[in-house]
Design an enzyme around this catalytic site. Structure first.
Site, PDB file in Angstrom:
ATOM      1  N   LYS A  40       5.291  -5.557  -3.826  1.00  0.00           N
ATOM      2  CA  LYS A  40       6.745  -5.381  -3.875  1.00  0.00           C
ATOM      3  C   LYS A  40       7.337  -5.137  -2.496  1.00  0.00           C
ATOM      4  O   LYS A  40       8.271  -5.802  -2.085  1.00  0.00           O
ATOM      5  CB  LYS A  40       7.086  -4.206  -4.802  1.00  0.00           C
ATOM      6  CG  LYS A  40       8.585  -3.958  -4.954  1.00  0.00           C
ATOM      7  CD  LYS A  40       9.277  -5.130  -5.619  1.00  0.00           C
ATOM      8  CE  LYS A  40      10.749  -4.892  -5.810  1.00  0.00           C
ATOM      9  NZ  LYS A  40      11.433  -6.103  -6.302  1.00  0.00           N
ATOM     10  N   ARG A  46       4.991  -1.085  -6.093  1.00  0.00           N
ATOM     11  CA  ARG A  46       4.797  -1.802  -4.834  1.00  0.00           C
ATOM     12  C   ARG A  46       3.749  -2.907  -4.963  1.00  0.00           C
ATOM     13  O   ARG A  46       3.727  -3.831  -4.157  1.00  0.00           O
ATOM     14  CB  ARG A  46       4.336  -0.826  -3.741  1.00  0.00           C
ATOM     15  CG  ARG A  46       5.425   0.105  -3.234  1.00  0.00           C
ATOM     16  CD  ARG A  46       4.839   1.143  -2.303  1.00  0.00           C
ATOM     17  NE  ARG A  46       5.870   1.905  -1.623  1.00  0.00           N
ATOM     18  CZ  ARG A  46       6.186   1.762  -0.335  1.00  0.00           C
ATOM     19  NH1 ARG A  46       5.560   0.868   0.398  1.00  0.00           N
ATOM     20  NH2 ARG A  46       7.117   2.502   0.220  1.00  0.00           N
ATOM     21  N   GLU A  68      15.678 -20.165  -4.726  1.00  0.00           N
ATOM     22  CA  GLU A  68      15.347 -18.896  -5.357  1.00  0.00           C
ATOM     23  C   GLU A  68      14.749 -19.104  -6.739  1.00  0.00           C
ATOM     24  O   GLU A  68      13.803 -18.419  -7.128  1.00  0.00           O
ATOM     25  CB  GLU A  68      16.602 -18.013  -5.416  1.00  0.00           C
ATOM     26  CG  GLU A  68      16.443 -16.713  -6.196  1.00  0.00           C
ATOM     27  CD  GLU A  68      15.434 -15.752  -5.605  1.00  0.00           C
ATOM     28  OE1 GLU A  68      15.120 -14.761  -6.278  1.00  0.00           O
ATOM     29  OE2 GLU A  68      14.959 -15.978  -4.465  1.00  0.00           O
ATOM     30  N   TRP A  87      -3.310  -2.745  -1.222  1.00  0.00           N
ATOM     31  CA  TRP A  87      -3.116  -4.188  -1.415  1.00  0.00           C
ATOM     32  C   TRP A  87      -3.976  -4.869  -0.367  1.00  0.00           C
ATOM     33  O   TRP A  87      -3.792  -4.683   0.829  1.00  0.00           O
ATOM     34  CB  TRP A  87      -1.647  -4.550  -1.247  1.00  0.00           C
ATOM     35  CG  TRP A  87      -1.336  -5.988  -1.521  1.00  0.00           C
ATOM     36  CD1 TRP A  87      -1.166  -6.580  -2.724  1.00  0.00           C
ATOM     37  CD2 TRP A  87      -1.123  -7.015  -0.536  1.00  0.00           C
ATOM     38  NE1 TRP A  87      -0.872  -7.919  -2.567  1.00  0.00           N
ATOM     39  CE2 TRP A  87      -0.840  -8.208  -1.238  1.00  0.00           C
ATOM     40  CE3 TRP A  87      -1.143  -7.049   0.856  1.00  0.00           C
ATOM     41  CZ2 TRP A  87      -0.581  -9.415  -0.582  1.00  0.00           C
ATOM     42  CZ3 TRP A  87      -0.896  -8.243   1.501  1.00  0.00           C
ATOM     43  CH2 TRP A  87      -0.621  -9.395   0.779  1.00  0.00           C
ATOM     44  N   LYS A 139      10.983 -17.849  -7.887  1.00  0.00           N
ATOM     45  CA  LYS A 139      10.725 -16.980  -9.037  1.00  0.00           C
ATOM     46  C   LYS A 139       9.674 -17.586  -9.953  1.00  0.00           C
ATOM     47  O   LYS A 139       8.785 -16.895 -10.449  1.00  0.00           O
ATOM     48  CB  LYS A 139      12.020 -16.743  -9.822  1.00  0.00           C
ATOM     49  CG  LYS A 139      12.974 -15.788  -9.159  1.00  0.00           C
ATOM     50  CD  LYS A 139      12.417 -14.383  -9.150  1.00  0.00           C
ATOM     51  CE  LYS A 139      13.082 -13.543  -8.085  1.00  0.00           C
ATOM     52  NZ  LYS A 139      12.649 -13.838  -6.724  1.00  0.00           N
ATOM     53  N   GLU A 142       6.199 -17.404  -8.349  1.00  0.00           N
ATOM     54  CA  GLU A 142       5.734 -16.024  -8.167  1.00  0.00           C
ATOM     55  C   GLU A 142       5.054 -15.465  -9.414  1.00  0.00           C
ATOM     56  O   GLU A 142       3.997 -14.835  -9.317  1.00  0.00           O
ATOM     57  CB  GLU A 142       6.911 -15.104  -7.828  1.00  0.00           C
ATOM     58  CG  GLU A 142       7.333 -15.091  -6.382  1.00  0.00           C
ATOM     59  CD  GLU A 142       8.453 -14.108  -6.124  1.00  0.00           C
ATOM     60  OE1 GLU A 142       8.325 -13.307  -5.204  1.00  0.00           O
ATOM     61  OE2 GLU A 142       9.464 -14.137  -6.857  1.00  0.00           O
ATOM     62  N   ASN A 162      -1.920   2.589   5.799  1.00  0.00           N
ATOM     63  CA  ASN A 162      -1.108   1.400   5.527  1.00  0.00           C
ATOM     64  C   ASN A 162      -0.921   0.643   6.828  1.00  0.00           C
ATOM     65  O   ASN A 162      -0.760   1.257   7.881  1.00  0.00           O
ATOM     66  CB  ASN A 162       0.275   1.778   4.989  1.00  0.00           C
ATOM     67  CG  ASN A 162       0.231   2.345   3.595  1.00  0.00           C
ATOM     68  OD1 ASN A 162      -0.801   2.352   2.943  1.00  0.00           O
ATOM     69  ND2 ASN A 162       1.376   2.828   3.133  1.00  0.00           N
ATOM     70  N   GLY A 163      -0.877  -0.680   6.746  1.00  0.00           N
ATOM     71  CA  GLY A 163      -0.654  -1.488   7.937  1.00  0.00           C
ATOM     72  C   GLY A 163      -1.852  -2.359   8.253  1.00  0.00           C
ATOM     73  O   GLY A 163      -2.773  -2.518   7.445  1.00  0.00           O
ATOM     74  N   CYS A 173       0.800  -1.223   0.000  1.00  0.00           N
ATOM     75  CA  CYS A 173       0.000   0.000   0.000  1.00  0.00           C
ATOM     76  C   CYS A 173       0.834   1.275   0.000  1.00  0.00           C
ATOM     77  O   CYS A 173       1.869   1.343   0.654  1.00  0.00           O
ATOM     78  CB  CYS A 173      -0.907   0.011   1.212  1.00  0.00           C
ATOM     79  SG  CYS A 173      -1.916  -1.462   1.425  1.00  0.00           S
ATOM     80  N   HIS A 186      14.506 -39.252  -0.235  1.00  0.00           N
ATOM     81  CA  HIS A 186      13.828 -39.150   1.052  1.00  0.00           C
ATOM     82  C   HIS A 186      12.426 -38.555   0.899  1.00  0.00           C
ATOM     83  O   HIS A 186      11.878 -38.033   1.877  1.00  0.00           O
ATOM     84  CB  HIS A 186      14.665 -38.319   2.021  1.00  0.00           C
ATOM     85  CG  HIS A 186      15.979 -38.935   2.356  1.00  0.00           C
ATOM     86  ND1 HIS A 186      16.105 -40.033   3.178  1.00  0.00           N
ATOM     87  CD2 HIS A 186      17.238 -38.640   1.948  1.00  0.00           C
ATOM     88  CE1 HIS A 186      17.379 -40.367   3.285  1.00  0.00           C
ATOM     89  NE2 HIS A 186      18.092 -39.539   2.534  1.00  0.00           N
TER      90      HIS A 186
END
Length: 629
Positions: free
Chosen positions: A624, A27, A502, A81, A506, A509, A116-117, A2, A525
């Site tokens: 973001k 963001r 990573e 968001w 990616k 995402e 925001n929050g 946000c 395993h």
């Protein structure tokens, strides 16, 4: 996540507000809105609060405010968001309160507020306010704050917000205005970033200095618990104890947030642009580093790194997401090269468990934005346990993380717009490797000559990365296969296991393909049960001491009908064959190899997402800068 923009001026401020929102689009958001006090434009017209909200992009909001002729010299704006309540217009900010018993807030709104929050006790507060007659039109926690401010209002907005936040439990950055005070915006922050921008006879609030690029470069960073009062040509800041802050305590700093950094240029997406910016980003991160000495990490307040490094006996890394994987990579470097024990913790978990604090540990936080809520909270928790030796690897020199850590190393990746981090990750790795060398020298495990030799190899990284980026056409052919899949497995061993993690992150995402990563030795395993001809298996195969072990793991995949996609160094004797697709890396780079091997994995996720037609730069449900828990 946000974004907030607010302003008190004598001109129509709406273009500045929506431009600020556009600066914050990177963001991530799912709705946006703007509210103005119409009477503030010339001080004579009787108009009150007016707003426009949208679940489309900010560009559509721009068209909406133009067609509806929304104008005012005082206003607030927001990109949301979704946390509480679905992405819908009635949940979008700004939220209005018209007082108890009034539902038509659009016509008679008294309070307009953005936030925001997350307010953790919003349900209890909602019940209390409903009992007083307030009607709720959204599912958000933010509307609770708007009604709470209204319930405390008695002619002074600052006092009303000051009283309201006493009831809030959680994190917030707030900007609020009232219909009876047309030239005033009041803000408060606790756990979420908020800055003040000082202009010429006008003042601004924002969650990020980038929102004010081209408007003002005079910035005041508000501290935890601060409240701020903006009026025309003046402002003042009050701390959490109610004390008015002098200029020396909250100084105005010149911050150059260049708007040109967000230009896409010739690239199709920001993520593609940022992948190809990595040679430059690494070069910039290393610029001016003549030798690796502790002084590279000296603090903004003059704290000396060499004193800290001499005293510590352990490193504790706190980070989230991609930054966490960079920390996992650094663990191999720190223990293998610097000879110092290193633990890596997921920041969002660390502060919620009982741990054994070590006052002689160096607490290292890693964050692209420097505002990551979970990492900041974990840092503060570590400090509360008596671990005061703190250092951050961060891309934003003016961020809360840098201000709250004793020491710092600022990467110079430049602005990263794509939600899926790329150049921020590789520059974090560069910064962490420099930290490893400095710690190793401090502890006598790395000589100055060895450090200089490693640094020389680091200076070659930009050229080596250029050679890796030239592999893009081969990666595109892999992506055509992956675009038709719904699952993928990534394997790595040793220092390349975090790189496999990573790579899987990616892919999931931005392409929405389910992907998992494992240490290759763990195949038998459990995950080997998933392997068949429809499960592509990506393998990171550097020419190191674990290569032969890795080859055995690869044969386990082939024996079960799995299809391998291998990033192989030269002289590994891994060749293309039935069920084996090989991309040859240009050169083996030893302990710095992870910085090179991650790049084809970034390209693979990017081109797979493009082939599947997803929103590469703004993947669904993600943001973001994660400024809430």
């Amino acid at each position: 996540m946000c974004g907030i923009v607010g302003a008190v001026s004598t001109r129509n401020i709406v273009p500045v507000l929506v431009q600020g929102l556009q600066r914050l689009e990177y963001r991530g958001y799912d709705s946006c809105g703007v509210a103005v006090h119409e009477a503030s434009l010339d001080g004579r017209q009787p108009g009150g609060l007016r707003r426009a909200r949208s679940t489309a992009r900010v560009a559509e909001l721009v068209e909406q405010v133009a067609s509806e002729q929304v104008q005012g010299a005082t206003g607030i704006a927001h990109t949301r968001w979704a946390t509480h309540g679905a992405p819908a217009v009635h949940n979008a900010h700004p939220h209005f309160s018209a007082g108890p018993g009034v539902a038509d807030v659009q016509a008679v709104g008294r309070v307009a507020l953005v936030h925001n929050g997350i307010i953790e006790n919003h349900e209890a507060l909602r019940s209390e306010l409903q009992a007083k007659g307030y009607q709720f039109l959204s599912q958000t926690d933010t509307e609770v704050i708007a009604h709470l401010v209204d319930s405390h209002y008695d002619g002074d907005l600052f006092t009303a917000l000051q009283q309201a936040i006493k009831s809030l439990r959680g994190a917030y950055a707030i900007a609020v205005m009232h219909k009876d005070e047309p030239h005033r915006v009041v803000g408060a922050r606790a756990g979420s970033p908020l800055i003040l921008g000082v202009g010429n006879n006008e003042n601004f609030l924002a969650s990020d200095a980038m929102a004010l690029a081209g408007v003002t470069d005079q910035i005041v960073y508000l501290a935890e618990g601060d409240m701020v009062d903006l009026q025309i040509g003046r402002y003042w800041v009050v701390d959490h104890n109610g004390k008015t802050m002098e200029a020396a305590d909250r100084p105005v700093k010149t911050v150059h947030a260049h708007s040109g950094a967000v230009e896409l240029g010739p690239y199709r997406h920001y993520m593609q642009k940022e992948i190809f910016e990595q040679p430059r980003a690494i070069a910039d991160t290393l610029e001016g580093v003549q030798s690796v000495v502790p002084e590279l990490f000296d603090g903004v307040e003059g704290d000396a790194a060499w004193r800290v490094f001499k005293d510590i006996d352990e490193v504790l890394i706190l980070a989230c997401g991609t930054s966490y994987y960079s920390g996992c990579t650094a663990k191999y470097w720190m223990e293998g090269l610097a000879g110092i024990r290193c633990n890596v913790e997921v920041a969002s978990e660390y502060r919620y468990r009982k741990s054994v604090p070590n006052p002689r540990a160096l607490v290292v936080t890693i964050s692209q934005s420097g505002e990551t809520a979970d990492t900041l909270a974990a840092l503060r928790h570590a400090q509360s346990l008596g671990m005061t030796n703190t250092l951050t690897i961060c891309n934003v020199a003016t961020s809360a993380m840098v201000r709250e850590c004793k020491l710092s190393y600022i990467t110079r990746a430049g602005m990263e717009i794509g939600v899926a981090s790329t150049k921020a990750f590789t520059t974090q790795l560069a910064g962490l490797f420099l930290l490893t060398l400095a710690l190793g020298q401090s502890k006598g495990h790395i000589t100055e000559a060895q450090s200089d030799a490693y640094l020389e190899k680091m200076r070659h990284l930009p050229l080596a990365l250029q050679a890796v980026l030239a592999l893009e056409p081969q990666v595109v052919s892999w992506a055509e296969d992956f675009a038709r899949k719904e699952n993928a497995l990534f394997l790595g061993r040793g220092i390349h296991y975090p790189i496999a993690l990573e790579g899987a992150l990616k892919l999931k995402e931005i392409s929405y393909i389910h992907a998992e990563a494992y240490p290759a030795g763990e195949l038998k395993h459990g995950p080997l049960a998933l392997v068949d001809s429809e499960m592509p298996v990506v393998t990171v195969a550097p020419n190191d001491e674990l290569l032969e072990k890795l080859k055995s793991n690869m044969q386990e995949v082939r024996a079960r009908g799995g299809v391998l996609y291998v990033l192989a160094d030269a002289n590994t004797n891994i060749e293309n064959a039935e069920g084996m697709h090989v991309i040859r890396m240009p050169e083996h780079y030893g302990v710095l190899s992870p910085i090179l091997h991650v790049v084809p994995l970034q390209l693979l996720s990017y081109h797979t997402a493009v082939a599947r037609g997803t929103d590469v730069d703004k993947p669904r449900n993600l943001a973001k800068s994660v400024t809430v828990e």
